[in-house]
Scaffold this active site. Structure first.
Site, PDB file in Angstrom:
ATOM      1  N   TRP A   1      36.552  50.520  46.016  1.00  0.00           N
ATOM      2  CA  TRP A   1      35.233  50.420  45.445  1.00  0.00           C
ATOM      3  C   TRP A   1      34.710  49.824  47.165  1.00  0.00           C
ATOM      4  O   TRP A   1      34.484  50.268  47.434  1.00  0.00           O
ATOM      5  CB  TRP A   1      34.571  49.951  44.078  1.00  0.00           C
ATOM      6  CG  TRP A   1      34.466  50.754  43.117  1.00  0.00           C
ATOM      7  CD1 TRP A   1      35.028  50.594  42.079  1.00  0.00           C
ATOM      8  CD2 TRP A   1      33.440  51.727  43.470  1.00  0.00           C
ATOM      9  NE1 TRP A   1      34.258  51.711  41.466  1.00  0.00           N
ATOM     10  CE2 TRP A   1      33.078  52.235  42.365  1.00  0.00           C
ATOM     11  CE3 TRP A   1      32.998  52.285  44.278  1.00  0.00           C
ATOM     12  CZ2 TRP A   1      32.517  53.155  41.558  1.00  0.00           C
ATOM     13  CZ3 TRP A   1      31.991  53.642  43.386  1.00  0.00           C
ATOM     14  CH2 TRP A   1      32.051  53.806  42.447  1.00  0.00           C
TER      15      TRP A   1
ATOM     16  N   ASP B   1      30.064  42.985  46.390  1.00  0.00           N
ATOM     17  CA  ASP B   1      29.854  43.716  45.953  1.00  0.00           C
ATOM     18  C   ASP B   1      30.598  43.273  44.481  1.00  0.00           C
ATOM     19  O   ASP B   1      31.410  43.301  43.781  1.00  0.00           O
ATOM     20  CB  ASP B   1      30.576  45.339  46.070  1.00  0.00           C
ATOM     21  CG  ASP B   1      30.327  46.963  45.310  1.00  0.00           C
ATOM     22  OD1 ASP B   1      29.633  46.607  43.742  1.00  0.00           O
ATOM     23  OD2 ASP B   1      30.817  47.384  45.375  1.00  0.00           O
TER      24      ASP B   1
ATOM     25  N   LYS C   1      27.022  47.460  34.665  1.00  0.00           N
ATOM     26  CA  LYS C   1      27.923  47.018  33.888  1.00  0.00           C
ATOM     27  C   LYS C   1      27.953  46.491  32.921  1.00  0.00           C
ATOM     28  O   LYS C   1      28.009  46.014  32.321  1.00  0.00           O
ATOM     29  CB  LYS C   1      28.720  46.964  35.614  1.00  0.00           C
ATOM     30  CG  LYS C   1      29.847  48.467  35.137  1.00  0.00           C
ATOM     31  CD  LYS C   1      29.330  48.779  36.783  1.00  0.00           C
ATOM     32  CE  LYS C   1      30.500  50.472  36.995  1.00  0.00           C
ATOM     33  NZ  LYS C   1      30.167  50.858  38.744  1.00  0.00           N
TER      34      LYS C   1
HETATM   35  C1  LIG Z   1      30.407  50.748  39.585  1.00  0.00           C
HETATM   36  C2  LIG Z   1      30.598  50.477  41.283  1.00  0.00           C
HETATM   37  C3  LIG Z   1      29.798  51.211  42.175  1.00  0.00           C
HETATM   38  C4  LIG Z   1      28.778  52.483  42.014  1.00  0.00           C
HETATM   39  O1  LIG Z   1      27.960  52.031  41.350  1.00  0.00           O
HETATM   40  P1  LIG Z   1      26.043  53.065  41.791  1.00  0.00           P
HETATM   41  O2  LIG Z   1      25.561  52.189  40.742  1.00  0.00           O
HETATM   42  O3  LIG Z   1      27.180  54.537  40.741  1.00  0.00           O
HETATM   43  O4  LIG Z   1      26.561  53.196  42.909  1.00  0.00           O
HETATM   44  C5  LIG Z   1      30.319  49.878  43.738  1.00  0.00           C
HETATM   45  N1  LIG Z   1      31.180  49.298  43.115  1.00  0.00           N
HETATM   46  C6  LIG Z   1      31.664  48.610  42.060  1.00  0.00           C
HETATM   47  C7  LIG Z   1      32.663  47.511  42.542  1.00  0.00           C
HETATM   48  C8  LIG Z   1      31.533  49.483  40.857  1.00  0.00           C
HETATM   49  O5  LIG Z   1      31.827  49.044  39.501  1.00  0.00           O
END
Ligand SMILES: *Cc1c(COP(=O)(O)O)cnc(C)c1O
Length: 358
Positions: free
Chosen positions: A102, A171, A195
């Site tokens: 990521w 993030d 999530k």
């Molecule tokens: C799932 C995830 C993303 C991507 O999320 P989207 O909504 O699919 O763009 C980005 N960073 C992390 C750490 C993730 O777990």
């Protein structure tokens, strides 16, 4: 109707109570004669949902008035671009840590916009981990430092956030509201909802308002944080239904007590890592100090055994345990809404499988 134990990394399991409320309210929202999905985003009924969702996030995370709380479209990946577009001025450099898949995606997008310095790189290491504060090679006067709070694929998590002079950007897609965080330590926090907070396709962004002023004037309105701050995330039609579910999830967290959920997360993860460590048949894939409380990753002695493990687990109602296609192995995502009984049941299955195949 039987609900399975859903270990999917995202979209991920939601609290059953939230789904039931959404079901009950789906066709006729609070005697309005329509679904909240069909309701004007400028109307009173939706406005109340939108405002409560923001208020609940502010309360649960202790967000001060120096910060804006935004609900934006395009998930977390869109934020990979928004951040440098808005915060990385011409001639400036942004620092990024590479801790895995990521982080690498965030870096790739930022490089399309401006200068990027990789402040630490452990993205390819196995066992997987996040960098330490001491390792960081920061740019003098850097625009910001970007970190990935929890690497969802590899299962490595920052346990203590770095302290830096530049604004810290994180993030938190896969660990937002899973543990106590001091928002004041950050310039910007973002997370895809799917999530820990709700459905996919939208992102929660918490940004120190003054940072939104850095954006070049030539940036299209939709891509400026300043636009969304000025309009309270209502510049255009927001992802109303996703925000409605987010609101129900925040209510659910408040009802459980955030601290109770945080404590449960630590204990669920400890139970699962305990089972991995107790049996040589299983080996964890993250450095112990960096083990994620949200995404627990481990291997079996062979890929054939991993395939068998996943197959038998599925048959017993444990879904979504297959590791990400890029790394293989097993991954159990145990976000806030994942029940402790499900972890206990998986541990019992693991003991049995280990005995029979070890
Ligand atoms: C799932 C995830 C993303 C991507 O999320 P989207 O909504 O699919 O763009 C980005 N960073 C992390 C750490 C993730 O777990």
């Amino acid at each position: 109707m039987a609900r399975c134990y859903n270990f999917c990394a995202g979209p991920a399991t939601l609290p059953q109570a939230v789904l039931e409320t959404a079901r009950d309210e789906l066709v006729d929202y609070q005697n309005s004669g329509m679904s909240i999905m069909e309701s004007s985003h400028r109307g009173k009924q939706y406005a109340a949902v939108h405002e409560e969702a923001e208020a609940n996030i502010r309360e649960l995370m202790g967000v001060s008035d120096d910060y804006a709380v935004l609900f934006l479209q395009g998930g977390a990946s869109t934020q990979f671009a928004y951040i440098p577009i808005n915060l990385l001025g011409e001639g400036q450099t942004a620092d990024y840590t590479n801790s895995g898949a990521w982080a690498a995606k965030a870096i790739k997008e930022a490089k399309l916009i401006g200068n990027v310095n990789i402040a630490a790189d452990c993205g390819a290491e196995i066992p997987t981990r996040v960098p330490s504060q001491e390792e960081l090679q920061l740019t003098d006067g850097g625009a910001y430092l970007h970190i990935t709070s929890n690497e969802t694929i590899s299962g490595a998590q920052w346990k203590t956030y770095p302290t830096v002079d530049a604004p810290l950007v994180a993030d938190m897609s896969s660990d937002i509201l899973s543990r106590p965080v001091d928002v004041n330590q950050f310039g910007l926090i973002y997370a895809g909802l799917q999530k820990n907070l709700g459905p996919s396709g939208a992102a929660l962004v918490i940004i120190r308002k003054e940072l939104a002023e850095r954006v070049p004037a030539s940036t299209p309105s939709m891509f400026k944080y300043a636009t969304h701050i000025a309009q309270g995330s209502m510049f255009n039609t927001p992802p109303c239904f996703s925000i409605y579910i987010l609101n129900l999830v925040t209510r659910w967290i408040k009802a459980q007590g955030a601290q109770t959920i945080f404590d449960q997360n630590v204990s669920k993860a400890a139970t699962l890592y305990g089972a991995i460590d107790a049996d040589d048949f299983y080996s964890g894939t993250a450095v112990t100090d960096c083990r994620s409380d949200m995404n627990v990753t481990w291997r079996l002695p062979s890929e054939a055994l991993e395939a068998e493990f996943i197959k038998q687990a599925e048959a017993q109602g444990f879904k979504g345990l297959k590791g990400h296609r890029s790394v293989g192995g097993i991954r159990a995502s145990i976000y806030n809404a994942f029940p402790a009984e499900g972890v206990d049941a998986l541990v019992a299955f693991m003991k049995d499988f280990g005995l029979k195949n070890g």
